[in-house]
Write a protein that holds these residues in place. Structure first.
Motif, PDB file in Angstrom:
ATOM      1  N   LEU A 168       0.698  -0.984  -0.329  1.00 30.68           N
ATOM      2  CA  LEU A 168      -0.324  -0.034  -0.104  1.00 30.68           C
ATOM      3  C   LEU A 168       0.919   1.294   0.216  1.00 30.68           C
ATOM      4  N   GLY A 169       0.455   1.968  -0.448  1.00 29.59           N
ATOM      5  CA  GLY A 169       1.382   3.574  -0.671  1.00 29.59           C
ATOM      6  C   GLY A 169       0.110   4.777   0.156  1.00 29.59           C
ATOM      7  N   MET A 170      -0.630   4.348   0.811  1.00 27.51           N
ATOM      8  CA  MET A 170      -0.794   5.294   1.872  1.00 27.51           C
ATOM      9  C   MET A 170      -2.165   4.340   2.809  1.00 27.51           C
ATOM     10  N   VAL A 171      -1.842   4.685   4.061  1.00 28.45           N
ATOM     11  CA  VAL A 171      -3.257   3.566   5.554  1.00 28.45           C
ATOM     12  C   VAL A 171      -3.916   5.319   5.546  1.00 28.45           C
ATOM     13  N   PHE A 172      -4.617   4.831   5.849  1.00 21.99           N
ATOM     14  CA  PHE A 172      -5.378   6.047   6.436  1.00 21.99           C
ATOM     15  C   PHE A 172      -6.255   5.757   7.514  1.00 21.99           C
ATOM     16  N   ILE A 173      -6.263   6.050   9.308  1.00 17.46           N
ATOM     17  CA  ILE A 173      -6.894   5.099  10.153  1.00 17.46           C
ATOM     18  C   ILE A 173      -7.869   6.218  10.158  1.00 17.46           C
ATOM     19  N   ASP A 174      -9.323   5.523  10.754  1.00 16.19           N
ATOM     20  CA  ASP A 174     -10.545   6.569  11.242  1.00 16.19           C
ATOM     21  C   ASP A 174     -11.732   5.267  11.416  1.00 16.19           C
ATOM     22  N   LEU A 195      -5.698  -0.473  18.054  1.00 17.95           N
ATOM     23  CA  LEU A 195      -4.476  -1.301  18.319  1.00 17.95           C
ATOM     24  C   LEU A 195      -4.282  -2.260  16.538  1.00 17.95           C
ATOM     25  N   LEU A 196      -5.951  -2.585  16.210  1.00 17.09           N
ATOM     26  CA  LEU A 196      -6.312  -3.705  16.060  1.00 17.09           C
ATOM     27  C   LEU A 196      -5.700  -3.415  13.921  1.00 17.09           C
ATOM     28  N   ASP A 197      -6.548  -2.442  14.525  1.00 18.24           N
ATOM     29  CA  ASP A 197      -6.331  -2.044  12.917  1.00 18.24           C
ATOM     30  C   ASP A 197      -5.140  -1.087  12.346  1.00 18.24           C
ATOM     31  N   TYR A 198      -4.334  -0.652  13.332  1.00 21.52           N
ATOM     32  CA  TYR A 198      -2.922  -0.568  13.537  1.00 21.52           C
ATOM     33  C   TYR A 198      -1.724  -1.190  12.899  1.00 21.52           C
ATOM     34  N   ARG A 199      -2.219  -2.145  13.494  1.00 23.91           N
ATOM     35  CA  ARG A 199      -1.371  -4.004  13.274  1.00 23.91           C
ATOM     36  C   ARG A 199      -1.576  -4.204  12.031  1.00 23.91           C
ATOM     37  N   CYS A 200      -3.190  -4.110  11.912  1.00 21.98           N
ATOM     38  CA  CYS A 200      -2.932  -5.094  10.721  1.00 21.98           C
ATOM     39  C   CYS A 200      -2.845  -4.214   9.028  1.00 21.98           C
ATOM     40  N   VAL A 247      -3.235   9.318  10.591  1.00 23.64           N
ATOM     41  CA  VAL A 247      -4.234   8.342  11.449  1.00 23.64           C
ATOM     42  C   VAL A 247      -5.010  10.212  12.002  1.00 23.64           C
ATOM     43  N   HIS A 248      -6.231   9.713  12.234  1.00 24.10           N
ATOM     44  CA  HIS A 248      -7.261  10.337  12.671  1.00 24.10           C
ATOM     45  C   HIS A 248      -7.654  10.607  14.124  1.00 24.10           C
ATOM     46  N   ASP A 249      -7.881  11.998  14.353  1.00 21.53           N
ATOM     47  CA  ASP A 249      -8.625  12.241  15.809  1.00 21.53           C
ATOM     48  C   ASP A 249      -7.413  12.003  16.727  1.00 21.53           C
ATOM     49  N   LEU A 250      -6.631  13.269  16.898  1.00 25.49           N
ATOM     50  CA  LEU A 250      -5.507  12.837  17.259  1.00 25.49           C
ATOM     51  C   LEU A 250      -5.826  13.828  18.500  1.00 25.49           C
ATOM     52  N   PHE A 251      -6.041  13.843  19.825  1.00 27.64           N
ATOM     53  CA  PHE A 251      -5.919  14.893  21.304  1.00 27.64           C
ATOM     54  C   PHE A 251      -5.081  13.786  22.406  1.00 27.64           C
ATOM     55  N   PRO A 252      -3.514  14.800  21.763  1.00 29.14           N
ATOM     56  CA  PRO A 252      -2.987  14.723  23.490  1.00 29.14           C
ATOM     57  C   PRO A 252      -3.421  14.849  24.821  1.00 29.14           C
ATOM     58  N   ASP A 253      -4.410  15.933  24.956  1.00 33.42           N
ATOM     59  CA  ASP A 253      -4.429  16.380  25.197  1.00 33.42           C
ATOM     60  C   ASP A 253      -6.505  15.610  25.980  1.00 33.42           C
ATOM     61  N   PRO A 254      -6.413  14.811  27.008  1.00 30.64           N
ATOM     62  CA  PRO A 254      -7.487  13.806  27.455  1.00 30.64           C
ATOM     63  C   PRO A 254      -8.427  13.896  26.814  1.00 30.64           C
ATOM     64  N   ALA A 261      -7.143   6.203  21.828  1.00 36.18           N
ATOM     65  CA  ALA A 261      -6.947   5.449  21.453  1.00 36.18           C
ATOM     66  C   ALA A 261      -6.088   5.670  20.095  1.00 36.18           C
ATOM     67  N   PRO A 262      -6.645   7.218  19.207  1.00 35.36           N
ATOM     68  CA  PRO A 262      -6.119   7.334  18.260  1.00 35.36           C
ATOM     69  C   PRO A 262      -4.574   8.104  18.603  1.00 35.36           C
ATOM     70  N   TRP A 263      -4.359   8.548  19.562  1.00 33.95           N
ATOM     71  CA  TRP A 263      -2.817   9.291  19.947  1.00 33.95           C
ATOM     72  C   TRP A 263      -2.494   8.210  20.381  1.00 33.95           C
ATOM     73  N   ALA A 264      -2.548   7.073  20.746  1.00 31.48           N
ATOM     74  CA  ALA A 264      -1.645   6.231  21.186  1.00 31.48           C
ATOM     75  C   ALA A 264      -1.627   5.456  20.034  1.00 31.48           C
ATOM     76  N   ILE A 265      -1.797   5.367  19.170  1.00 36.43           N
ATOM     77  CA  ILE A 265      -1.237   4.399  18.097  1.00 36.43           C
ATOM     78  C   ILE A 265      -0.370   5.341  17.161  1.00 36.43           C
ATOM     79  N   TYR A 266      -0.646   5.830  16.801  1.00 37.41           N
ATOM     80  CA  TYR A 266       0.530   7.188  16.783  1.00 37.41           C
ATOM     81  C   TYR A 266       1.985   7.523  17.204  1.00 37.41           C
ATOM     82  N   GLN A 267       1.686   7.603  19.004  1.00 40.24           N
ATOM     83  CA  GLN A 267       2.974   7.326  19.790  1.00 40.24           C
ATOM     84  C   GLN A 267       3.272   6.099  19.640  1.00 40.24           C
ATOM     85  N   MET A 268       2.968   5.133  18.967  1.00 39.14           N
ATOM     86  CA  MET A 268       3.094   4.057  18.842  1.00 39.14           C
ATOM     87  C   MET A 268       4.302   3.620  17.552  1.00 39.14           C
TER      88      MET A 268
END
Length: 204
Positions: A129-135, A144-149, A162-169, A175-182
């Motif tokens: 794949l040339g691009m993956v968009f996780i939302d 985590l499943l989407d990221y690992r798959c 990756v969409h919906d990144l919120f560093p401030d809880p 969850a999106p922020w967690a996989i982005y950091q991963m």
């Protein structure tokens, strides 16, 4: 300026801001030369339209969604939409609205719907794949499943968005922020840019 962007794009059901859509379009247009684009979590197709228009003249978008809604879309939850609820089946069903929006935009030959879950579709996936968009789902397990798959199928130089990144809880789910950091911690990705709540990484 995005050619052929529907005039009613802001009325299409979805949670993507205009600046985020423009960034998806720009990166998909560049990444399509590396391989197909795969979107996880299409909902009613708002983000799919940006990706599809970017790939219309020489690319393919695989739009993966079970079309039964995420946790927050279910009856009684914060983002439940009665118009997308099939009372006969007692289930959320976004597929009809998705297909209507894709067809109206003239993208039936560019966008390939995959109506299932990440783990089922990824089970025998072999296409780079040339691009993956996780939302997709915003529970930690779902993200985590989407990221690992799918992150493992990106070619070198490919884009992970990756969409919906919120560093401030206090501003949004983590969850999106967690996989982005991963992804960043893996050493396999470098940050390209952040646009609103959309993060763009490049596969090294």
């Amino acid at each position: 300026m995005i050619p052929d962007l529907p005039a009613n794009i802001e009325q299409i059901k979805g949670f993507l801001a205009a600046d985020e859509g423009a960034a998806l379009y720009r990166h998909a247009q560049a990444a399509r030369a590396l391989g197909p684009v795969l979107e996880v979590g299409s909902y009613c197709g708002k983000s799919t339209l940006y990706l599809g228009l970017a790939c219309r003249d020489g690319g393919t978008v695989y739009a993966l969604d079970h079309h039964r809604g995420s946790e927050e879309h279910q009856a009684g939850e914060m983002f439940h939409d009665p118009d997308l609820y099939d009372s006969g089946e007692a289930l959320v069903d976004t597929f009809r609205e998705f297909r209507r929006n894709i067809r109206t935009a003239g993208l039936d030959d560019t966008v390939v719907p995959l109506v299932s879950s990440s783990d089922v579709v990824a089970r025998h996936w072999r296409t780079p794949l040339g691009m993956v968009f996780i939302d997709g789902g915003h529970s930690l397990d779902a993200a985590l499943l989407d990221y690992r798959c799918w992150s493992c199928h990106l070619v070198q130089g490919g884009i992970l968005a990756v969409h919906d990144l919120f560093p401030d809880p206090y501003e949004g789910g983590q969850a999106p922020w967690a996989i982005y950091q991963m992804a960043l911690a893996s050493g396999l990705f470098a940050e390209v840019e952040r646009v609103n709540t959309l993060g763009i990484l490049r596969r090294l």
